[in-house]
Design an enzyme around this catalytic site. Structure first.
Site, mmCIF file in Angstrom:
data_model
loop_
_atom_site.group_PDB
_atom_site.id
_atom_site.type_symbol
_atom_site.label_atom_id
_atom_site.label_comp_id
_atom_site.label_asym_id
_atom_site.label_seq_id
_atom_site.Cartn_x
_atom_site.Cartn_y
_atom_site.Cartn_z
ATOM 1 N N GLY A 110 -4.387 0.844 13.313
ATOM 2 C CA GLY A 110 -3.362 -0.027 12.245
ATOM 3 C C GLY A 110 -3.158 -1.308 12.783
ATOM 4 O O GLY A 110 -1.638 -1.941 12.680
ATOM 5 N N LEU A 121 -3.254 -4.622 12.148
ATOM 6 C CA LEU A 121 -2.619 -5.535 11.568
ATOM 7 C C LEU A 121 -1.311 -5.039 10.746
ATOM 8 O O LEU A 121 -0.617 -6.092 10.240
ATOM 9 C CB LEU A 121 -3.601 -5.726 10.246
ATOM 10 C CG LEU A 121 -4.921 -6.391 10.463
ATOM 11 C CD1 LEU A 121 -5.787 -6.796 9.517
ATOM 12 C CD2 LEU A 121 -4.951 -7.601 11.445
ATOM 13 N N GLY A 122 -0.855 -3.981 10.910
ATOM 14 C CA GLY A 122 0.490 -3.574 10.572
ATOM 15 C C GLY A 122 1.664 -4.149 11.579
ATOM 16 O O GLY A 122 1.404 -4.802 12.521
ATOM 17 N N SER A 124 5.798 11.406 17.926
ATOM 18 C CA SER A 124 7.304 11.378 17.862
ATOM 19 C C SER A 124 7.730 10.558 16.646
ATOM 20 O O SER A 124 6.916 9.547 16.590
ATOM 21 C CB SER A 124 7.753 10.768 19.102
ATOM 22 O OG SER A 124 9.098 10.680 19.085
ATOM 23 N N HIS A 159 16.847 1.458 6.818
ATOM 24 C CA HIS A 159 15.672 0.581 7.387
ATOM 25 C C HIS A 159 15.164 -0.704 6.333
ATOM 26 O O HIS A 159 15.641 -0.554 5.187
ATOM 27 C CB HIS A 159 14.478 1.564 7.386
ATOM 28 C CG HIS A 159 14.067 2.349 8.445
ATOM 29 N ND1 HIS A 159 14.770 3.670 8.362
ATOM 30 C CD2 HIS A 159 13.822 2.342 9.862
ATOM 31 C CE1 HIS A 159 14.610 4.159 9.631
ATOM 32 N NE2 HIS A 159 14.246 3.394 10.356
ATOM 33 N N HIS A 160 14.493 -1.385 6.613
ATOM 34 C CA HIS A 160 13.810 -2.500 6.190
ATOM 35 C C HIS A 160 13.258 -2.104 4.681
ATOM 36 O O HIS A 160 13.057 -1.184 4.337
ATOM 37 C CB HIS A 160 12.798 -3.103 6.944
ATOM 38 C CG HIS A 160 11.701 -2.388 7.272
ATOM 39 N ND1 HIS A 160 10.508 -2.272 6.757
ATOM 40 C CD2 HIS A 160 11.706 -1.444 8.500
ATOM 41 C CE1 HIS A 160 9.722 -1.472 7.249
ATOM 42 N NE2 HIS A 160 10.276 -0.860 8.325
ATOM 43 N N LYS A 183 9.784 0.024 4.415
ATOM 44 C CA LYS A 183 9.325 1.370 4.724
ATOM 45 C C LYS A 183 9.292 2.458 3.274
ATOM 46 O O LYS A 183 9.716 2.037 2.602
ATOM 47 C CB LYS A 183 10.566 1.872 5.396
ATOM 48 C CG LYS A 183 10.494 3.137 6.106
ATOM 49 C CD LYS A 183 11.485 3.635 6.953
ATOM 50 C CE LYS A 183 11.255 5.032 7.831
ATOM 51 N NZ LYS A 183 9.790 5.107 8.429
#
Ligand SMILES: NC(=O)C1=CN([C@@H]2O[C@H](COP(=O)(O)OP(=O)(O)OC[C@H]3O[C@@H](n4cnc5c(N)ncnc54)[C@H](OP(=O)(O)O)[C@@H]3O)[C@@H](O)[C@H]2O)C=CC1
Ligand SMILES: O=C(O)C1=N[C@H](C(=O)O)C[C@H](O)C1
Length: 257
Positions: free
Chosen positions: A10, A12-13, A109, A143-144, A147
């Protein structure tokens, strides 16, 4: 001491980019490959199977489906070990990861923050001490705007810690949403509330509400680099471990609670 060879899924995330920066700055590590979706090349990316052949450990912050598929692929070739940070898994995806962990070592986690993993211990302790009578537990997370899963993986970890403290299964007591004429609160319920917006990196709180007083334990993430540092600690810990599914409490050496 030879450097640990890390590949990043991932790439580019948001977390993939953060991981690349943090790994590159760590002299204990060699960033051997970055990969993204199949067929996604450029920007120094390689195909997934090439990355798997080069790495000791893959660090993966992608999606539940991509993480489950990656775990299966790593297990099929007998490695590398895996550090999974994705959240929002369904039962089948968790089963695929558990199956893969019979062949390779996997740390998974919902939060690689040190502070947050300390908070889960405190929440369990508080829930046990206060007990289920006259104790309403409510978990809040923010959260942003980008999400996609809710409640957050961290909120669910906190819910599990509270449920353990009360000696119950989270699935039996979780109230994940309220809307409309829902009636009074059920005794023993663990409620979840979610806020999304702006650029909030991650905020969590657990409130214990009883007659006349409220205790709230909370955590706020300042930036994503601390998740990356926690994931690196997990990668260094998991390399060379026997197959199994581990979490950050194993990595940090916290007594099992
Ligand atoms: N455990 C922890 O401490 C933390 C966990 N997270 C979790 O990590 C995950 C990622 O978060 P974040 O980086 O913010 O999200 P992003 O959406 O920014 O990154 C995820 C990336 O994975 C890519 N991707 C999708 N499918 C594949 C695939 N099959 N192979 C490789 N890459 C793929 C996506 O590509 P595309 O853009 O093309 O869709 C996307 O760029 C989330 O589940 C989040 O909740 C986040 C922070 C901390
Ligand atoms: O998507 C995120 O950003 C985050 N996800 C994780 C979660 O679901 O708890 C961890 C962190 O809060 C950031």
């Amino acid at each position: 001491m030879p450097q640990l060879k890390i590949a990043i899924a991932g790439a580019l995330g948001r977390m993939g980019r953060q991981m690349a920066q943090t790994v590159a700055a760590d002299p204990r590590l060699e960033l051997v490959a970055r990969f993204h979706r199949p067929g996604s090349m450029g920007e120094g990316l390689v195909e997934r199977d090439k990355a798997l052949a080069l790495a000791d450990v893959v660090v993966d912050f992608t999606t539940p489906a991509a993480s489950a598929e990656l775990a299966t692929a790593c297990a099929a070739r007998g490695g590398p070990a895996l550090v999974i940070g994705s959240t929002g898994f369904d039962a089948a995806e968790l089963e695929a990861i558990a199956e893969a962990a019979k062949k390779i070592a996997i740390v998974r986690s919902g939060s690689y923050s040190l502070g947050l993993n300390m908070l889960t211990g405190l929440v369990e302790q508080a829930a046990r001490a206060i007990g289920p009578d006259d104790c309403d537990i409510e978990i809040f997370e923010a959260h942003h705007r980008f999400k996609v899963d809710a409640p957050s993986g961290t909120a669910l970890m906190l819910g599990e810690a509270a449920a353990r403290g009360h000696g119950v299964e989270l699935d039996d007591v979780a109230k994940r949403a309220r809307d409309g004429l829902v009636g009074p609160r059920n005794a023993g319920e663990i409620g979840f509330a979610v806020m999304r917006g702006g650029s909030i990196v991650g905020e969590h709180s657990v409130s214990f509400l009883s007659q006349g007083e409220t205790l709230t334990l909370s955590h706020a993430a300042g930036d994503r680099s601390m998740f990356a540092r926690g994931a690196i600690a997990a990668a260094l810990w998991v390399a060379g471990r026997p197959p199994g599914e581990y979490d950050m409490h194993d990595v940090l050496g916290f007594a099992s609670s």
